[in-house]
Scaffold this active site. Structure first.
Site, PDB file in Angstrom:
ATOM      1  CB  SER A 137     -22.681 -14.372 -23.507  1.00  0.00           C
ATOM      2  OG  SER A 137     -22.940 -13.385 -24.480  1.00  0.00           O
TER       3      SER A 137
ATOM      4  CG  ASP B 124     -17.748  -9.854 -18.910  1.00  0.00           C
ATOM      5  OD1 ASP B 124     -16.987 -10.833 -19.024  1.00  0.00           O
ATOM      6  OD2 ASP B 124     -17.342  -8.678 -18.859  1.00  0.00           O
TER       7      ASP B 124
ATOM      8  CE  LYS C 122     -13.708 -10.219 -20.738  1.00  0.00           C
ATOM      9  NZ  LYS C 122     -14.974  -9.484 -20.866  1.00  0.00           N
TER      10      LYS C 122
ATOM     11  CG  HIS D 151       5.155  -5.900  -4.372  1.00  0.00           C
ATOM     12  ND1 HIS D 151       3.893  -5.746  -3.851  1.00  0.00           N
ATOM     13  CD2 HIS D 151       5.832  -4.765  -4.076  1.00  0.00           C
ATOM     14  CE1 HIS D 151       3.792  -4.555  -3.278  1.00  0.00           C
ATOM     15  NE2 HIS D 151       4.959  -3.944  -3.398  1.00  0.00           N
TER      16      HIS D 151
ATOM     17  N   GLY E 169       0.824  -1.209   0.000  1.00  0.00           N
ATOM     18  CA  GLY E 169       0.000   0.000   0.000  1.00  0.00           C
ATOM     19  C   GLY E 169       0.852   1.249   0.000  1.00  0.00           C
TER      20      GLY E 169
ATOM     21  CB  CYS F 204       5.310  -4.200   0.205  1.00  0.00           C
ATOM     22  SG  CYS F 204       6.126  -2.634  -0.219  1.00  0.00           S
ATOM     23  CE1 TYR F 205       1.359   1.156   5.629  1.00  0.00           C
ATOM     24  CE2 TYR F 205      -0.241  -0.631   5.784  1.00  0.00           C
ATOM     25  CZ  TYR F 205       0.231   0.602   6.217  1.00  0.00           C
ATOM     26  OH  TYR F 205      -0.410   1.268   7.226  1.00  0.00           O
TER      27      TYR F 205
ATOM     28  CD  GLU G  50       2.175  -8.858  -4.922  1.00  0.00           C
ATOM     29  OE1 GLU G  50       1.941  -7.704  -4.547  1.00  0.00           O
ATOM     30  OE2 GLU G  50       2.838  -9.680  -4.246  1.00  0.00           O
TER      31      GLU G  50
END
Length: 516
Positions: A232, A230, A372, A173, A55, A82-83, A175
């Site tokens: 559909s 989405d 998505k 990080h 953050g 991190c934060y 990720e």
């Protein structure tokens, strides 16, 4: 119940990537902003483990974000990033300081300490690991019970842990793509938490169907079907749950690609046997757009008319109490203000935004926990045609924003033909799945050309193709000159009304993907 991990968000730009990494490992997780995570929430959510995100704040500042202290009393693994590392150290008795000399931004290398740590199984096989740092403050003293397991030149406490309590903290990080072995760290953390890797689309499908049936009961649902992936997938999932209690409204505004309206209607009405209202409102939309050239005016006109048309047809459905939307998880996350402002579930970019309040409807959003790519996998699970769920994104205003300047029926017809040739070329060369989005824009200029022995004075068009992960940033696709030449020749030969073809090589930023 599926094992799940709680990610407490402190406003990092990459918090979503943590969730993506965990779900790629078939573990269910949710992101919740720190201010919503209370003791009562923790008891109700019952996570198997907790991750504290990065953050922009400084733990040194008054009023900086904190998780509830009870997260350290649950007896479950906690990982601070991190934060998240800094707030963990600060709350457990360590020390955090500012310091320009110890700030790190970008690529760094972490070396192992003497002790082994299960969190780092598979790390340091080559002596050190590349990681991605982004911090100004630094931990200057670790909390009691913690030991050091990794260091970097500017972060002597890059990896720390209290093994007895299962508390882990990293300054970098794991990720992001620039920490190549980050996935392995998350994999180890999942195993240490004892999480079963049972997050699959098959399991989600069954759970979602049960939830829809419980929520809706014997009432009716209407769904604004745009023909995009989405809406559909949401429609097919809801139809599987409640059958004829669902009615879809497909608004054909005359701004769709070649043959698209017929494809959508045929697939949903014939193949899935759904109750579908095909609202052919081309004359209404194109009439209202006549003479408009400002892109915002065009967007607002289309949005206003869409709501009017949808409401008109929805009012004909007796007993409808629910409105279905294809809201995705990034929409939910982005709608929550990090600073604690009000949450906005229905954003202005949604086609049916504002309708639930207007019509007194309750929302059904079966995709609101998915990203998505997960929606596409659910679409495959539900049996939607692969070519359909793998389609490039298509904007709500349709071809209106690919037609800069005034919109005319002639220009739209030319644009549809050119776009069809371009996409056909991309598919023929096997490039479609390598590209995030590709389309043609017809330019508001005419140019002189020569065809045969005659002079032409026709439109110019621009080809656009980009690569991207999430559409937030993008770069142009590096077609070969042979491909571009072949495509330009086909468009000019096959599409009456275009005599010049250009290729847009602008990245995002500074440009946008669409032209308007």
């Amino acid at each position: 119940m599926t094992d799940r991990i709680l990610i407490i968000d402190f406003g990092s730009q990459v918090t979503q990537l943590i969730a993506r990494r965990l779900r790629e490992l078939n573990v269910y997780c949710e992101i919740h902003p720190f201010q919503k995570v209370t003791d009562a929430f923790l008891t109700d959510y019952a996570p198997k483990a907790i991750i504290l995100s990065g953050g922009p704040a400084s733990v040194i500042d008054d009023g900086s974000p904190r998780p509830p202290y009870s997260i350290f009393e649950k007896g479950i693994p906690v990982l601070g990033i991190c934060y998240g590392q800094q707030v963990m150290m600060h709350m457990l008795g360590g020390k955090v300081e500012r310091g320009h000399k110890t700030a790190e931004f970008g690529r760094a290398y972490v070396s192992p300490a003497v002790h082994d740590l299960p969190l780092l199984d598979g790390w340091f096989s080559e002596g050190r690991e590349q990681v991605w740092m982004s911090h100004g403050d630094h931990v200057s003293a670790i909390a009691p019970g913690f030991e050091v397991y990794g260091t970097s030149p500017n972060a002597p406490f890059a990896i720390t842990a209290d093994v007895e309590r299962n508390f882990f903290a990293v300054q970098f990080h794991p990720e992001v793509h620039h920490t190549p072995n980050g996935r392995k760290l998350y994999e180890n953390f999942i195993d240490m938490a004892g999480c079963k890797r049972d997050w699959t689309m098959g399991a989600y499908r069954e759970e979602a169907i049960a939830k829809i049936r419980e929520q809706v009961g014997d009432k009716k649902v209407i769904c604004g079907l745009s023909g995009g992936v989405d809406s559909s997938v949401a429609a097919v999932l809801i139809h599987e749950a409640i059958g004829d209690q669902l009615t879809c409204v497909f608004v054909d505004h005359g701004l769709l690609r070649l043959g698209e309206a017929q494809e959508v209607v045929t697939m949903f009405r014939d193949h899935y046997n759904m109750q579908l209202i095909h609202a052919d409102e081309q004359e209404l939309f194109l009439g209202a757009l006549e003479g408009l050239s400002d892109p915002e005016e065009k967007r607002k006109t289309i949005g206003r008319l869409f709501i009017d048309v949808f409401q008109k047809h929805a009012n004909d459905i007796d007993g409808a109490e629910f409105l279905a939307q294809g809201t995705l998880y990034p929409d939910v996350i982005e709608s929550v203000s990090f600073s604690g402002g009000p949450s906005v579930t229905i954003k202005s970019h949604h086609n049916v935004g504002g309708l639930p309040e207007k019509m007194g409807l309750k929302l059904v959003e079966p995709l609101r926990e998915l990203f998505k790519d997960e929606v596409r996998r659910l679409g495959e699970e539900l049996g939607l045609p692969k070519h359909f769920i793998g389609r490039h994104p298509f904007p709500g205003p349709g071809l209106a924003i690919r037609c800069p300047g005034e919109i005319t029926r002639e220009k739209l017809d030319i644009l549809r033909q050119a776009d069809a040739v371009y996409i056909d070329q991309i598919r023929k060369h096997g490039l479609y799945d390598d590209i995030w989005q590709a389309f043609v824009a017809i330019l508001p200029v005419r140019t002189v050309g020569v065809m045969g022995d005659g002079r032409t004075y026709d439109y110019a068009c621009a080809l656009r193709a980009v690569t991207s992960v999430d559409g937030m940033t993008a770069d142009y696709y590096p077609f070969s000159h042979e491909f571009l030449g072949e495509t330009a020749t086909r468009i000019i030969n096959e599409v009456r009304g275009i005599n010049r073809v250009t290729y847009d090589i602008t990245s995002k930023p500074p440009g946008t993907i669409e032209w308007e």
